[in-house]
Design a protein around this motif. Structure first.
Motif, short mmCIF file in Angstrom:
data_model
loop_
_atom_site.label_atom_id
_atom_site.label_comp_id
_atom_site.label_asym_id
_atom_site.label_seq_id
_atom_site.Cartn_x
_atom_site.Cartn_y
_atom_site.Cartn_z
N VAL A 149 -12.42 -9.49 1.74
CA VAL A 149 -12.56 -10.87 2.20
C VAL A 149 -11.53 -11.21 3.25
N TYR A 150 -10.34 -10.57 3.20
CA TYR A 150 -9.30 -10.87 4.17
C TYR A 150 -9.69 -10.42 5.57
N ARG A 151 -10.68 -9.53 5.66
CA ARG A 151 -11.14 -9.05 6.96
C ARG A 151 -12.50 -9.64 7.33
N ALA A 152 -13.10 -10.42 6.42
CA ALA A 152 -14.45 -10.96 6.64
C ALA A 152 -14.37 -12.27 7.40
N LEU A 153 -15.49 -12.60 8.05
CA LEU A 153 -15.58 -13.85 8.78
C LEU A 153 -16.26 -14.95 7.97
N ASP A 154 -17.14 -14.58 7.05
CA ASP A 154 -17.88 -15.55 6.25
C ASP A 154 -17.38 -15.54 4.81
N THR A 155 -17.77 -16.59 4.11
CA THR A 155 -17.41 -16.70 2.69
C THR A 155 -18.21 -15.70 1.88
N GLN A 156 -17.55 -15.00 0.98
CA GLN A 156 -18.21 -14.03 0.11
C GLN A 156 -18.35 -14.63 -1.28
N SER A 157 -19.44 -14.32 -1.95
CA SER A 157 -19.68 -14.80 -3.32
C SER A 157 -20.21 -13.65 -4.15
N ASP A 158 -19.88 -13.73 -5.44
CA ASP A 158 -20.32 -12.67 -6.35
C ASP A 158 -20.32 -13.22 -7.77
N LEU A 159 -21.07 -12.57 -8.68
CA LEU A 159 -21.12 -12.93 -10.09
C LEU A 159 -20.32 -11.92 -10.88
N TRP A 160 -19.38 -12.45 -11.68
CA TRP A 160 -18.58 -11.59 -12.55
C TRP A 160 -18.95 -11.88 -14.00
N HIS A 161 -19.40 -10.89 -14.70
CA HIS A 161 -19.70 -11.01 -16.13
C HIS A 161 -18.50 -10.45 -16.90
N PRO A 220 -15.75 -9.59 -19.93
CA PRO A 220 -15.93 -9.01 -21.27
C PRO A 220 -15.99 -10.06 -22.39
N ASN A 221 -15.37 -11.23 -22.22
CA ASN A 221 -15.39 -12.25 -23.28
C ASN A 221 -16.65 -13.10 -23.27
N GLY A 222 -17.65 -12.72 -22.42
CA GLY A 222 -18.92 -13.42 -22.41
C GLY A 222 -19.03 -14.49 -21.34
N GLN A 223 -17.97 -14.77 -20.64
CA GLN A 223 -18.03 -15.78 -19.60
C GLN A 223 -18.71 -15.22 -18.34
N ILE A 224 -19.36 -16.12 -17.61
CA ILE A 224 -20.04 -15.76 -16.37
C ILE A 224 -19.40 -16.58 -15.26
N LEU A 225 -18.84 -15.89 -14.25
CA LEU A 225 -18.15 -16.55 -13.16
C LEU A 225 -18.87 -16.28 -11.85
N ARG A 226 -18.99 -17.35 -11.05
CA ARG A 226 -19.42 -17.19 -9.66
C ARG A 226 -18.16 -17.33 -8.81
N VAL A 227 -17.81 -16.24 -8.11
CA VAL A 227 -16.56 -16.16 -7.37
C VAL A 227 -16.85 -16.37 -5.90
#
Length: 861
Positions: A442-454, A456-463
């Motif tokens: 991301v430090y070298r990217a020009l646009d915003t990056q997004s991803d889904l992290w699942h 281990p404790n069951g939480q779902i994050l959109r980063v």
């Protein structure tokens, strides 16, 4: 002549007295002169008396001698002895007058000499007093003399006018012409001088800045305070004035310089009052001139700031800090310096508002952003161009449960990911290095990056990772766990609600704001006898009303529902009611507003309960009718029975009279039985008739003012035969002056007779029945107590029921209406009745009859 001068002094007495009155003021100064004048006057009077007597004696002795001498001559024959005696007396009187005149002349000269001596001594004494007063009453000193604790003080001397000391009795008001600290110290010293005799020497300062010396002493039982103007310091004062002029010139130059600058400058005295301000200060406080600012005490700083400066500023450490104040209606920041000195303080304020505003704006912006991010529920982390952590919010800490000390060290982004992986808080990856390089790209990217992290404790994050133009990146972690969970639970809830509504026995239909049906359950369709297709979602309420018209098409039905559901009113009130369909179904409906302008209709089948209610209503009406018939029957029968019984009692009493004829013993016994039975039956009929009248609600009380003493006498006479028959004694306990009560006399008498009769029936033979009466306010309270067998606890609750009779322990068995009638009559009087009883210890009935008002008529209810 000398002897006469020493002995005669009376003529000089008035003049000597006049001289004494004129010279009375000099008496204390000239005691010897006065004593000598008195002795001279007394001696002169004595000499005058002796001279007169001596002249008379000489004349008397010379008369006969001259008579005898002249008798031998021819010439002497011309005078007789009596003429010679008269002549001798005349000669003596003339001689005495001459002598007196001579003495008076000499005495007058002596008195004038003595008067001159006295006047000379008095003049010397007055001159000496004037000298003393001149010494005391010097213009440079003043003396206050107190003779005793409460005596009015005496003032001597004067002080120079330039000191500002009053010349009259206001001199004692030290606080008016002395400075406050000098006046306070002087008054304390004077109190100690007069109270304890403690002398003092002190220096005081007047309001005109003049210095005086005060000396306090005790002499001869008197308190003296002497004020002395220090004139001997005038030379030194002149030098000081020259120095003062020089200093004033320098101060004036500095003041002109301070007036020329645009920085507020001020000076205060030891009490914190303004003594000088410059032109900039006056403009800052919006004063016409600096003098006006000083005169009106216009303050440049707030009270809190001034108190802070006063508390922290010292001569060794001046106050120096930034303070905000309002100038010309605007909040302005000043760099304030305040220097403290023994005679006050001085300060200057430098305007730093512009620089402070820029600095504050930057700090406020950064703080606002930080606070905003810190209060977000979304975790946020900001890294700089070196990929080191610069900011994180509380949500970030709570999400990853990291140590604050570790975060404060500003770790590298790669180091942070490694720590999270070692703590097993990141999703497991097959190739960790490749995944981490992809994340840090991301430090070298020009646009915003997004991803889904699942996690281990069951939480779902959109980063979300966004790179900064100047380097660095911002990481935002949106927790989707609750959202996914809510969606799951919402879908489950919708299904559960659908199943629940479908299985309800009540009919439910929900309509949208456009009047179209959203959902309905099978019970709704069954009650209105429509098909599922006719009530499918999206059907308008008008079409639904047409489908339900065969069951009910009146205006208070679907037409009213349509108006309420499609209304544009801001407030949609709920409503409810009952509909009876053409199929004889009775439905309770409710129109309930829902959120989002939706409306719910509910229908409950009340057919069975309505039918049961109607049946019960009809039965109740029948029972009421039967009760009315019963009351009519009782009244009619009671009235019909009363007339024959009256005749029987009358004829029985007639047969007992001797005029009808003699009766044998058996006939007399039968007649007594007939009379007794008839009376009992008449009483029973009357009781039944009274109860029927009470139940019918037509009994009225005839209120009147009753004398309670007369009522008790009448009751005791009427119950006497019954008491004698039962072999008991009545004891009435009544306080003196029982007074009156407003009640129905006949019903009150019946209450007392019923209670006494009941007590006599159960009281043992030879015992005593107690009737206690009392007044509690306006209430008449009485109790009837017997020593009978008592009433068991399980029977006490039923003693006031009609026809509830227990003949156990009683001499006679009754119909069980006595206590019921008592309760009814007491209730009609708005009173109270209670019963207390224990088996084997007797029974006590207590009644309370409140006094009514005249005239008043109460209908039995």
């Amino acid at each position: 002549m000398s002897e006469g001068k020493d002995s005669l002094s009376e003529p000089a007495t008035p003049r000597a007295a006049i001289a004494r009155r004129r010279q009375a003021s000099a008496y204390m100064l000239l005691p010897r002169v006065k004593r000598r004048a008195n002795v001279g006057l007394s001696a002169s009077l004595a000499r005058l008396l002796r001279l007169s007597v001596f002249g008379g004696i000489i004349t008397g002795l010379a008369g006969p001698v001259l008579a005898q001498t002249s008798a031998g001559t021819p010439a002497a024959r011309l005078f007789t002895s009596s003429e010679m005696a008269v002549f001798s007396v005349i000669i003596g009187v003339i001689s005495a007058a001459l002598l007196s005149t001579v003495w008076m002349i000499r005495q007058r000269g002596n008195i004038e000499n003595e008067s001159r001596e006295i006047r000379t001594a008095l003049s010397d004494a007055n001159q000496r007093i004037s000298q003393y007063q001149a010494l005391i009453a010097d213009k440079n000193r003043r003396i206050i003399i107190w003779d005793g604790q409460n005596a009015r003080p005496e003032l001597l001397g004067q002080l120079p006018v330039e000191t500002g000391a009053p010349q009259d009795n206001e001199f004692l008001a030290f606080g008016r012409w002395l400075k406050s600290w000098s006046a306070g110290d002087l008054e304390k010293a004077i109190d100690k001088l007069r109270g304890n005799g403690q002398s003092f020497d002190m220096v005081v300062e007047t309001n005109r800045d003049e210095i005086l010396e005060a000396q306090g002493r005790i002499s001869g039982g008197r308190a003296f305070v002497r004020f002395i103007a220090l004139n001997n310091l005038r030379a030194e004062l002149a030098e000081l004035k020259i120095e003062r002029d020089r200093l004033m010139t320098s101060i004036s130059a500095f003041q002109n310089l301070l007036d020329a600058i645009d920085l507020p400058v001020w000076r205060r005295d030891v009490e914190g009052k303004l003594t000088w301000v410059n032109q900039a200060y006056g403009e800052a406080v919006e004063a016409v001139s600096p003098d006006e600012a000083i005169r009106e005490s216009r303050e440049f700083l707030t009270t809190v700031a001034r108190e802070r400066i006063r508390a922290s500023s010292t001569p060794e450490s001046p106050f120096h800090d930034k303070i905000s104040t309002v100038v010309h209606g605007n909040r302005t920041f000043f760099d304030v310096i305040d220097v403290k000195s023994p005679d006050g303080s001085a300060g200057i304020a430098v305007d730093v508002s512009e620089a402070e505003a820029v600095r504050a704006e930057l700090e406020r912006t950064l703080k606002s952003h930080a606070e905003t991010l810190d209060h977000l529920a979304t975790p946020v982390a900001i890294f700089d161009g070196d990929r080191r952590l610069q900011f994180y919010n509380q949500a970030f800490v709570q999400l990853w449960e990291l140590d604050i000390a570790f975060l404060e060290k500003k770790p590298d982004n790669s180091e942070l990911l490694d720590r999270l992986r070692s703590a097993k808080k990141l999703p497991e990856q097959l190739n960790w290095k490749t995944w981490k390089d992809g994340v840090l790209s991301v430090y070298r990217a020009l646009d915003t990056q997004s991803d889904l992290w699942h996690l281990p404790n069951g939480q779902i994050l959109r980063v979300f990772a966004t790179a900064h133009p100047q380097g660095g990146a911002t990481w935002v972690f949106e927790n989707l766990t609750e959202q996914v969970d809510l969606e799951t639970r919402y879908n489950t809830l919708v299904k559960v609600q659908g199943e629940t509504i479908d299985h309800l026995s009540e009919g439910v239909a929900v309509f949208g704001p456009d009047g179209r049906i959203r959902l309905s359950n099978p019970a709704f369709r069954i009650l209105w006898n429509i098909t599922e297709a006719q009530a499918k979602p999206g059907t308008h309420i008008q079409a639904l009303a047409e489908a339900c018209a065969p069951s009910y098409d009146r205006p208070d039905g679907w037409k009213r529902f349509a108006e309420q559901i499609t209304s544009f009113d801001d407030e949609r009130p709920s409503s409810q009611g009952t509909l009876e369909l053409y199929s004889n179904l009775v439905l309770d409906y409710a129109v309930i507003p829902l959120p989002n302008a939706q409306t719910m209709l509910t229908f409950v089948n009340k057919t069975d309960s309505v039918r049961a209610e109607r049946a019960l209503t009809e039965k109740n009406e029948a029972l009421l009718k039967a009760d009315e018939l019963k009351n009519d029957f009782v009244q009619h029968v009671s009235y019909e029975l009363r007339s024959p019984l009256t005749n029987i009692i009358g004829f029985t009493d007639l047969l007992k009279t001797p005029g009808i004829g003699p009766l044998n013993d058996r006939q007399a016994e039968y007649i007594d039985h007939i009379s007794t039975s008839s009376s009992v039956l008449l009483t029973l009929v009357n009781d039944i008739l009274d109860l029927a009248t009470v139940d019918a609600g037509i009994m009225r009380l005839n209120y009147s003012e009753i004398a309670l003493d007369d009522l008790l006498d009448e009751v005791s006479m009427q119950i006497a035969d019954r008491l004698q028959e039962s072999g008991v004694t009545l004891e009435i306990t009544v306080p003196a002056h029982l007074g009156t009560v407003v009640a129905d006399q006949q019903r009150l008498k019946q209450i007392l007779l019923k209670l006494l009769t009941n007590a006599a029936n159960f009281a043992p033979e030879g015992s005593t029945i107690e009737l206690r009466c009392a007044r509690e306010g306006t209430d008449f309270v009485f109790s009837v107590a017997d020593k009978g067998p008592g009433i068991p606890e399980e029977i006490i609750r039923t003693v006031f029921n009609r026809f509830a009779s227990s003949g156990k322990g009683g001499k006679r068995s009754g119909a069980g209406l006595g206590l019921s009638i008592v309760e009814s009559f007491v209730s009609l009087h708005d009173g109270q009745v209670s019963i207390e009883s224990q088996p084997g210890k007797g029974t006590t009935v207590i009644c309370r009859i409140p006094s009514a008002e005249l005239p008043h008529s109460v209908a039995a209810e």
